[in-house]
Design a protein around this motif. Structure first.
Motif, PDB file in Angstrom:
ATOM      1  N   LYS A  81       0.830  -1.205   0.000  1.00 21.03           N
ATOM      2  CA  LYS A  81       0.000   0.000   0.000  1.00 21.03           C
ATOM      3  C   LYS A  81       0.863   1.253   0.000  1.00 21.03           C
ATOM      4  CE  LYS A  81      -4.176  -1.595   2.415  1.00 21.03           C
ATOM      5  NZ  LYS A  81      -5.197  -1.025   1.516  1.00 21.03           N
ATOM      6  N   THR A  99      -3.115  -0.400  -2.641  1.00 21.15           N
ATOM      7  CA  THR A  99      -3.840   0.782  -2.206  1.00 21.15           C
ATOM      8  C   THR A  99      -5.244   0.762  -2.801  1.00 21.15           C
ATOM      9  OG1 THR A  99      -1.732   1.967  -2.312  1.00 21.15           O
ATOM     10  CG2 THR A  99      -3.728   3.299  -2.088  1.00 21.15           C
ATOM     11  N   THR A 100      -6.253   1.020  -1.986  1.00 18.20           N
ATOM     12  CA  THR A 100      -7.599   1.043  -2.549  1.00 18.20           C
ATOM     13  C   THR A 100      -7.835   2.367  -3.271  1.00 18.20           C
ATOM     14  OG1 THR A 100      -8.659   2.005  -0.596  1.00 18.20           O
ATOM     15  CG2 THR A 100      -8.456  -0.417  -0.670  1.00 18.20           C
ATOM     16  N   VAL A 101      -8.832   2.365  -4.140  1.00 20.75           N
ATOM     17  CA  VAL A 101      -9.174   3.570  -4.881  1.00 20.75           C
ATOM     18  C   VAL A 101      -9.586   4.679  -3.914  1.00 20.75           C
ATOM     19  CG1 VAL A 101     -10.758   4.542  -6.584  1.00 20.75           C
ATOM     20  CG2 VAL A 101      -9.798   2.260  -6.933  1.00 20.75           C
ATOM     21  N   LEU A 104      -6.453   6.213  -2.222  1.00 22.76           N
ATOM     22  CA  LEU A 104      -5.756   7.141  -3.110  1.00 22.76           C
ATOM     23  C   LEU A 104      -6.519   8.451  -3.220  1.00 22.76           C
ATOM     24  CD1 LEU A 104      -3.531   7.856  -5.103  1.00 22.76           C
ATOM     25  CD2 LEU A 104      -4.852   6.712  -6.897  1.00 22.76           C
ATOM     26  N   LEU A 115      -8.009  10.874  -9.361  1.00 22.49           N
ATOM     27  CA  LEU A 115      -7.902   9.923 -10.451  1.00 22.49           C
ATOM     28  C   LEU A 115      -9.320   9.758 -10.983  1.00 22.49           C
ATOM     29  CD1 LEU A 115      -6.379   7.806 -12.136  1.00 22.49           C
ATOM     30  CD2 LEU A 115      -6.833   6.153 -10.321  1.00 22.49           C
ATOM     31  N   PRO A 122     -15.297   1.823  -4.242  1.00 21.55           N
ATOM     32  CA  PRO A 122     -13.869   2.153  -4.180  1.00 21.55           C
ATOM     33  C   PRO A 122     -13.197   1.741  -2.884  1.00 21.55           C
ATOM     34  CG  PRO A 122     -15.204   4.129  -3.884  1.00 21.55           C
ATOM     35  CD  PRO A 122     -16.142   3.033  -4.288  1.00 21.55           C
ATOM     36  N   THR A 126      -8.921  -2.377  -5.034  1.00 23.04           N
ATOM     37  CA  THR A 126      -7.549  -1.894  -5.040  1.00 23.04           C
ATOM     38  C   THR A 126      -7.209  -1.319  -6.404  1.00 23.04           C
ATOM     39  OG1 THR A 126      -6.635  -4.027  -5.740  1.00 23.04           O
ATOM     40  CG2 THR A 126      -6.843  -3.633  -3.350  1.00 23.04           C
ATOM     41  N   ILE A 127      -6.162  -0.492  -6.424  1.00 22.91           N
ATOM     42  CA  ILE A 127      -5.682   0.054  -7.691  1.00 22.91           C
ATOM     43  C   ILE A 127      -5.254  -1.088  -8.617  1.00 22.91           C
ATOM     44  CG2 ILE A 127      -3.841   1.393  -8.761  1.00 22.91           C
ATOM     45  CD1 ILE A 127      -5.948   3.138  -7.464  1.00 22.91           C
ATOM     46  N   ALA A 130      -8.361  -2.767  -9.959  1.00 22.59           N
ATOM     47  CA  ALA A 130      -9.052  -1.954 -10.961  1.00 22.59           C
ATOM     48  C   ALA A 130      -8.392  -2.092 -12.326  1.00 22.59           C
ATOM     49  CB  ALA A 130      -9.072  -0.489 -10.520  1.00 22.59           C
ATOM     50  N   VAL A 146      -9.746   3.143 -16.899  1.00 21.82           N
ATOM     51  CA  VAL A 146      -8.449   3.191 -16.234  1.00 21.82           C
ATOM     52  C   VAL A 146      -7.304   3.218 -17.246  1.00 21.82           C
ATOM     53  CG1 VAL A 146      -8.271   0.678 -15.971  1.00 21.82           C
ATOM     54  CG2 VAL A 146      -7.104   2.170 -14.343  1.00 21.82           C
ATOM     55  N   PHE A 197      -0.167   7.252 -12.769  1.00 14.24           N
ATOM     56  CA  PHE A 197      -1.389   7.728 -13.400  1.00 14.24           C
ATOM     57  C   PHE A 197      -1.324   9.232 -13.650  1.00 14.24           C
ATOM     58  CE2 PHE A 197      -2.945   4.012 -11.007  1.00 14.24           C
ATOM     59  CZ  PHE A 197      -3.629   3.348 -12.011  1.00 14.24           C
TER      60      PHE A 197
END
Length: 473
Positions: A81, A99-101, A104, A115, A122, A126-127, A130, A146, A197
């Motif tokens: 994370k 890391t979860t959306v 972030l 983002l 979310p 997680t990123i 996704a 994405v 990103f």
């Protein structure tokens, strides 16, 4: 301990767990939760040396996606994370896969940035998940998915090497565009551990035009939506909702058109849209603020949360006992043999379909999905975006031990929709579903030519088949 467990314990002492599979299938018998990229590399190298397959996981919320296939070892990246690099002035962030959306978003919001991929749920996505599942949200019409924001990534290859692709600027080089290939690949071409990103500013304000209309007014609504795409307005989406999805007791369909930006610009665009919409005879049009807009999309997200429950050891890292054990805190035991059953497993496994369609096919697809679902005994919620061609159908659920009749009913719905919108004109995939359904029906809905392309790509990138390419093709 088994031989595999002894080997894993020698690489990362006390870091593996035995896992109890569930109705979705695909949970490996042994799961490892590495704390660092180097630890993840070590597990992949051990798997290669022993000739075993590896599947990548985040929270496990996408286990109901893809062909049923089970690896020998699972690697959950939930412990990887955090933000690696954030340059607000450049509108670029680099973040780890676990890391979860939502996590972030909390980092970016104080700088007035985001983002622009508002995936459903979310807090539990997680990123890495996704990207792996090609997730996108309610505003894809304007902001894309994405893949449209992904600049680069770092990935662990089937040999255990750490490779970097892309960067923090928008440019491509010769060869495979690996960041784009990783989107939707479910980790079958490599384990992406870090992503860069492009960001966008947070809007000053949000509001939505919401309309309810009886089925008899469909032709006028479709004409209005087509006119809206040509008009000088920039909505974030043009969502059509079935009566069940719209929550309208009178049986009317819903239209939700969100706008974002400066308040004065939103008001002007709302007025232009209102002039395009039909009036009278059962049509109700209103404007709602950000709070009500968010509540509506949260309800739709809940319908899509047909994701399987998380096995206890990779819940969000917020102090749960199981995560503490996976993190090596007091209580962690080497080779803990207690099987971790999914937490609070529901009695029914949701069946969710996702469509990719021509924009003009969305209304007809929604009508057919709702009618077919009802005819087969489901209580469907269907909704889709007229602008982007994306739609979902939440059919309901098959029981944990799904009867053949339930699976057959879902199969008939899917077959009829694929016949009406054949690939490549459209694609109808099983977004979530029990393993018994995904064994009976091709979950992807692609043709053999496309599937063979995927297989050739996997042979080029993972010739030993380490990362379970069978989930895709």
């Amino acid at each position: 301990m088994t031989d595999r467990e002894r080997r894993l314990d020698s690489v990362l002492p006390g870091r593996f767990r035995k896992v109890a599979d569930d109705r979705y299938g695909g949970l490996p018998p042994t799961m490892v939760v590495p704390r660092t990229v180097e630890e993840a590399q070590a597990i992949v190298r051990e798997a290669r040396a022993s000739g075993e397959t590896v599947a990548w996981f985040g929270t496990g919320s996408r286990r109901g996606l893809g062909r049923p296939a089970t690896a020998a070892i699972g690697l959950s990246l939930m412990a990887l994370k955090g933000v690696v690099d954030y340059r607000p002035h450049d509108l670029v962030v680099t973040v780890r896969a676990g890391t979860t959306v939502a996590e972030l978003a909390a980092v970016l919001a104080p700088e007035g940035q985001r983002l622009a991929v508002d995936v459903p749920n979310p807090e539990r996505t997680t990123i890495g998940g996704a990207v792996a599942a090609d997730a996108f949200g309610w505003r894809r019409h304007r902001h894309g998915g994405v893949r449209d924001h992904l600049l680069g990534l770092r990935m662990i290859s089937a040999s255990g090497d750490l490779l970097r692709f892309g960067g923090t600027v928008m440019k491509n080089v010769a060869g495979y565009d690996m960041p784009k290939l990783a989107v939707g690949a479910l980790g079958t071409i490599g384990g992406a551990v870090e992503f860069s990103f492009r960001l966008r500013p947070l809007p000053r304000a949000r509001a939505s035009v919401v309309a309810f209309f009886p089925p008899a007014r469909w032709p006028e609504i479709e004409a209005a939506l087509a006119a809206a795409l040509r008009a000088p307005i920039e909505p974030e989406a043009l969502w059509l909702l079935s009566p069940a999805a719209a929550g309208d007791a009178a049986g009317r369909w819903g239209l939700v058109v969100p706008f974002a930006g400066e308040p004065a610009a939103i008001a002007a665009e709302e007025e232009r849209l209102r002039r395009l919409l039909p009036r009278g005879a059962g049509v109700e049009v209103s404007t709602v603020g950000e709070a009500e807009e968010r509540a509506r999309f949260d309800r739709l997200s809940a319908a899509l949360a047909g994701s399987p429950p998380w096995p206890a050891f990779y819940r969000p890292m917020e102090g749960s006992e199981a995560v503490a054990r996976a993190e090596g805190e007091p209580g962690a035991q080497a080779g803990d043999a207690e099987a971790q059953a999914p937490d609070s497993a529901p009695d029914r496994a949701p069946i969710v379909l996702r469509f990719g369609l021509r924009s003009t096919d969305v209304p007809e697809a929604l009508r057919q999905a709702e009618a077919l679902g009802r005819a087969e005994g489901f209580s469907p919620q269907v909704f889709g975006c007229f602008g982007s061609g994306v739609a979902w159908a939440v059919l309901g659920g098959a029981s944990a031990d799904a009867a053949p009749s339930e699976i057959e009913a879902a199969r008939r719905v899917i077959a009829a929709l694929r016949e009406a919108f054949p690939y490549p004109r459209g694609i109808v995939r099983i977004e979530h579903g029990p393993a018994t359904l995904r064994q009976a029906v091709d979950p992807w809905g692609i043709d053999e030519r496309t599937a063979s392309l995927f297989r050739r790509l996997h042979r080029a990138l993972d010739p030993e088949g380490r990362f379970l390419a069978a989930r895709l093709a």
